[in-house]
Motif scaffolding. Sequence first.
Motif, PDB file in Angstrom:
ATOM      1  N   GLY A   1       0.796  -1.222   0.000  1.00  0.00           N
ATOM      2  CA  GLY A   1       0.000   0.000   0.000  1.00  0.00           C
ATOM      3  C   GLY A   1       0.825   1.268   0.000  1.00  0.00           C
ATOM      4  N   LYS A   2       2.056   1.184  -0.529  1.00  0.00           N
ATOM      5  CA  LYS A   2       2.957   2.340  -0.517  1.00  0.00           C
ATOM      6  C   LYS A   2       2.432   3.499  -1.356  1.00  0.00           C
TER       7      LYS A   2
ATOM      8  N   THR B   1      -0.619   4.075  -2.386  1.00  0.00           N
ATOM      9  CA  THR B   1      -1.858   4.580  -1.794  1.00  0.00           C
ATOM     10  C   THR B   1      -1.559   5.478  -0.602  1.00  0.00           C
ATOM     11  N   CYS B   2      -0.579   5.088   0.193  1.00  0.00           N
ATOM     12  CA  CYS B   2      -0.187   5.881   1.349  1.00  0.00           C
ATOM     13  C   CYS B   2       0.321   7.254   0.928  1.00  0.00           C
TER      14      CYS B   2
ATOM     15  N   THR C   1      -2.483   9.386  -0.426  1.00  0.00           N
ATOM     16  CA  THR C   1      -3.389   9.826   0.635  1.00  0.00           C
ATOM     17  C   THR C   1      -2.770  10.972   1.428  1.00  0.00           C
TER      18      THR C   1
ATOM     19  N   LEU D   1       6.564   0.608   4.813  1.00  0.00           N
ATOM     20  CA  LEU D   1       5.156   0.245   4.729  1.00  0.00           C
ATOM     21  C   LEU D   1       5.006  -1.258   4.906  1.00  0.00           C
TER      22      LEU D   1
ATOM     23  N   ASP E   1       2.005  -4.474   5.575  1.00  0.00           N
ATOM     24  CA  ASP E   1       0.649  -4.973   5.745  1.00  0.00           C
ATOM     25  C   ASP E   1       0.621  -5.761   7.056  1.00  0.00           C
TER      26      ASP E   1
ATOM     27  N   THR F   1      -0.077  -0.358   7.248  1.00  0.00           N
ATOM     28  CA  THR F   1      -1.139   0.050   6.338  1.00  0.00           C
ATOM     29  C   THR F   1      -2.329  -0.910   6.411  1.00  0.00           C
ATOM     30  N   LYS F   2      -3.425  -0.485   5.787  1.00  0.00           N
ATOM     31  CA  LYS F   2      -4.627  -1.316   5.707  1.00  0.00           C
ATOM     32  C   LYS F   2      -5.115  -1.742   7.092  1.00  0.00           C
TER      33      LYS F   2
ATOM     34  N   PHE G   1      -2.136   2.814  10.118  1.00  0.00           N
ATOM     35  CA  PHE G   1      -2.505   3.717   9.021  1.00  0.00           C
ATOM     36  C   PHE G   1      -3.587   3.062   8.172  1.00  0.00           C
ATOM     37  N   SER G   2      -4.606   3.838   7.832  1.00  0.00           N
ATOM     38  CA  SER G   2      -5.649   3.361   6.924  1.00  0.00           C
ATOM     39  C   SER G   2      -6.058   4.496   6.010  1.00  0.00           C
ATOM     40  N   ALA G   3      -5.788   4.330   4.719  1.00  0.00           N
ATOM     41  CA  ALA G   3      -6.202   5.336   3.745  1.00  0.00           C
ATOM     42  C   ALA G   3      -7.723   5.393   3.651  1.00  0.00           C
TER      43      ALA G   3
END
Length: 237
Positions: A63-64, A66-67, A70, A144, A146, A177-178, A206-208
């Motif tokens: 999720g790099k 996306t992070c 965001t 990052l 998961d 992330t997520k 962290f959650s986008a």
Amino acid sequence: MTASFVPDQNPAKLAAHTDGAVSAKEAMGWMHTARFLTTAAQLHHLPALAVPEIAFVGRSNAGKSTCINTLTQHKQLAFASKKPGRTQHINLFQLGRGNVMDAVLADLPGYGYAAVPQQDKIRWQRVMANYLVTRENLVGAVLLCDPRLGLTELDEVLLEVIRPRVEEGLKFLVLLTKADKLTCAEQAKALSIARLQAGGGEARLFSALKRQGVDEAAQLLWQWTHPAADTTPTDSP
């Protein structure tokens, strides 16, 4: 010859934040100034910069992109490939209001994706290791991860690579992330484990999707790149 970018900073414009503190709104506004600077397939193609740089690293599918998108509030600033692991360049994004560049984000290629040829994996592991060890203006790294998978063997290798620099003062953050995929109890457990594994760094959720930890991450990045000014009085000659 490698170009050298030295921004013409106006100290008066930055004086308001020399204490290192900034509100979430200000930090997010600063992150929103992010814009593409350059891309490089080799380390020697990267420009020499005189501003603080923060690297984003992590396994493919962590999720790099996306992070980064965001945090900067840009939908496609960081390229999220439909085939994870295919993006094999270091992409730099500059931050700063107006024409004053005061920091840079470095998006490093994701690693560990099975579909990438072995020789490419090895080459990029070496490139990233060299970058993390030798990049002179690097002040921080964000790993990052998961939390459903935890830190992988490749993540552990990366931690070992940067450990000497962390011990010398490099800022380091494991960003889980997520986080919205986990229950509250699972989040607490994953965070506890990550803090133990961070090796001198920090760990945060962290959650986008739910915007969990977004403001806090932006504030932390500001603090890394705008450390409190040394106000210790000096003796007169």
